[in-house]
Design an enzyme around this catalytic site. Structure first.
Site, PDB file in Angstrom:
ATOM      1  N   GLN A  80      -5.011  -5.258   7.019  1.00 28.99           N
ATOM      2  CA  GLN A  80      -5.989  -6.226   6.517  1.00 28.99           C
ATOM      3  C   GLN A  80      -5.934  -7.536   7.294  1.00 28.99           C
ATOM      4  OE1 GLN A  80      -8.284  -5.383   4.492  1.00 28.99           O
ATOM      5  NE2 GLN A  80      -7.411  -3.450   3.797  1.00 28.99           N
ATOM      6  N   HIS A 129       0.866  -1.179   0.000  1.00 30.08           N
ATOM      7  CA  HIS A 129       0.000   0.000   0.000  1.00 30.08           C
ATOM      8  C   HIS A 129       0.909   1.237   0.000  1.00 30.08           C
ATOM      9  CE1 HIS A 129      -2.909   2.890   1.746  1.00 30.08           C
ATOM     10  NE2 HIS A 129      -3.868   2.016   1.502  1.00 30.08           N
ATOM     11  N   CYS A 147      -4.696   2.247  -3.819  1.00 31.29           N
ATOM     12  CA  CYS A 147      -3.485   2.791  -3.173  1.00 31.29           C
ATOM     13  C   CYS A 147      -2.301   1.854  -3.339  1.00 31.29           C
ATOM     14  CB  CYS A 147      -3.705   3.098  -1.686  1.00 31.29           C
ATOM     15  SG  CYS A 147      -4.946   4.349  -1.405  1.00 31.29           S
ATOM     16  N   LYS A 160     -10.826  -0.389  10.106  1.00 24.29           N
ATOM     17  CA  LYS A 160     -11.018  -1.619   9.329  1.00 24.29           C
ATOM     18  C   LYS A 160     -11.410  -2.792  10.235  1.00 24.29           C
ATOM     19  CE  LYS A 160      -8.035   0.120   5.763  1.00 24.29           C
ATOM     20  NZ  LYS A 160      -6.847  -0.003   4.920  1.00 24.29           N
ATOM     21  N   ASP A 179       2.648  -4.529   8.170  1.00 21.61           N
ATOM     22  CA  ASP A 179       1.477  -3.687   7.964  1.00 21.61           C
ATOM     23  C   ASP A 179       0.266  -4.609   8.110  1.00 21.61           C
ATOM     24  OD1 ASP A 179      -0.716  -2.405   6.932  1.00 21.61           O
ATOM     25  OD2 ASP A 179       0.278  -1.699   5.110  1.00 21.61           O
TER      26      ASP A 179
END
Ligand SMILES: *Cc1c(COP(=O)(O)O)cnc(C)c1O
Length: 400
Positions: A198, A122, A358, A221, A195
């Site tokens: 998700q 991202h 992104c 999220k 990261d």
């Protein structure tokens, strides 16, 4: 499942607990953009409303009881977020989101050498490293869209002080073998930042078992509010990192000649924090942990399998990402631009994402300008998949 836990099926039958899942005229809204941001359960909305209403006061400085209670609630949220990812509370810094968490490490980590990223990152896990002056190397992907850890192994050198990979890709849904990535990073003396934007809403995460060094994610999220997220970092690393923003609450003693700083995590939380959002982040943890991330993962895996099977049977559809994608299905239909698909689906109350997500370097790598992306959450169900599929049929008729 623990006794007293709520099953995913129970949650689905309470789809009405998510006021965002209806259109303005009260029809079902087939929301398939949870990878961009998740809808909020009433419990989170209520927690936020209470924190902003009857319970509201500042934290840390007040001598009155309301402020002391608010401080306890704020720190209790930190404990919950630590528990969510298997870390300790002293290692959890509240940030504005994953983006700010990654920026914090990119700017504040003292040993700025080379960082190894991957082609699927991202923009939030690319631009901060560039801005903070790191030398950036890029690991390629396997044919099915995973970060190629064999190539990463061959690329890593003693000059690398950081490896920063998505735990789950927001475009392809591919899940990183994070434990192996940590071993590879550590074998050359580098640290691993994951990261987890998700991953945290879709998989059980345990930073201790993965042995990563930093973990970044956003509340919105995970069925929580916008404007807050977290950076988890190993205590000995946070300890040696200087503050990156100055202000109130991050200091020990301030003088014009010399200022000393608070220990982590306060060192990295300058200014009045997002008190209300932190408490609602804690409520999102309560909501998700009552269901269990194993159950959520299994639920989303069923929907992914169903969607991939249906789309895979259409000979004008290209699917991206591996079979075992977590909660996310990216695809293209021959002769139909994803934006056109998205617009026509919207007329049928189906919301998907169309664009570069992104991740422009990934689009360049795949040789495409955009994909259509359907992504799932706790509340997604077979009806949503069916609405997507019939919307695709309708789009094809319009374009055919
Ligand atoms: C959403 C996302 C980000 C950015 O998160 P923000 O909440 O916008 O800070 C970073 N990485 C991945 C993989 C994402 O999905």
């Amino acid at each position: 499942m623990e006794s007293g836990a709520v099953s995913v099926a129970d949650t689905l039958s309470r789809k009405a607990d998510f006021p965002g899942l209806l259109t303005a005229d009260g029809a079902p809204w087939h929301y398939l953009d949870s990878a961009a941001t998740a809808q909020k359960p009433q419990a989170v909305i209520d927690a936020m409303s209470r924190a902003m209403g009857a319970d509201y006061a500042t934290v840390h400085r007040g001598v009155y009881a309301r402020s002391a209670e608010m401080t306890l609630a704020y720190e209790d949220a930190r404990r919950k977020i630590a528990r969510l990812i298997g870390g300790s509370e002293a290692e959890v810094v509240f940030t504005r989101g994953a983006t700010e968490a990654i920026n914090l490490v990119a700017y504040s980590y003292p040993d700025k050498g080379r960082v190894l990223l991957s082609e699927l990152e991202h923009h939030s896990n690319i631009v901060p490293w560039q801005l903070a002056g790191w030398q950036v190397d890029v690991c390629p992907l396997t044919a099915d869209g995973r970060i190629d850890l064999d190539v990463a192994e061959a690329m890593l050198t003693r000059e690398h002080t950081m490896v920063s990979f998505a735990h789950v890709s927001n475009v392809l849904g591919s899940v990183l073998d994070a434990k192996r990535a940590a071993e590879l990073a550590h074998s050359v003396g580098a640290k691993l930042l994951l990261d987890g934007c998700q991953a945290v809403p879709r998989l059980p995460v345990d930073v201790a078992a993965l042995d990563c060094d930093f973990y970044a994610f956003s509340a919105h999220k995970l069925y929580g509010p916008t404007g807050i997220g977290a950076l988890w970092g190993k205590a000995e690393l946070l300890d040696m990192m200087p503050p990156w923003q100055g202000g109130g609450a991050m200091i020990d003693q301030v003088g014009f000649a010399r200022t000393t700083y608070a220990p982590p995590p306060q060192r990295f939380e300058a200014g009045t924090p997002a008190i209300v959002e932190a408490i609602a982040f804690g409520a999102a943890f309560d909501f998700v942990s009552a269901i269990g991330l194993d159950a959520i993962h299994a639920h989303e895996a069923r929907l992914v399998a169903q969607t991939r099977a249906a789309l895979g049977a259409m000979n004008d559809v290209t699917l991206f990402g591996p079979e075992d994608s977590a909660g996310i299905v990216s695809f293209l239909i021959d002769g139909i631009h994803p934006h056109d698909l998205g617009t026509i689906l919207d007329e049928a109350n189906v919301a998907i994402r169309a664009g570069h997500h992104c991740a422009q370097p990934l689009m360049a790598k795949l040789g495409i300008p955009a994909t259509a992306r359907a992504s799932f959450g706790i509340y997604s169900d077979e009806d949503d998949v069916a609405a997507l599929l019939s919307g695709i049929e309708r789009t094809r008729r319009i374009f055919g």
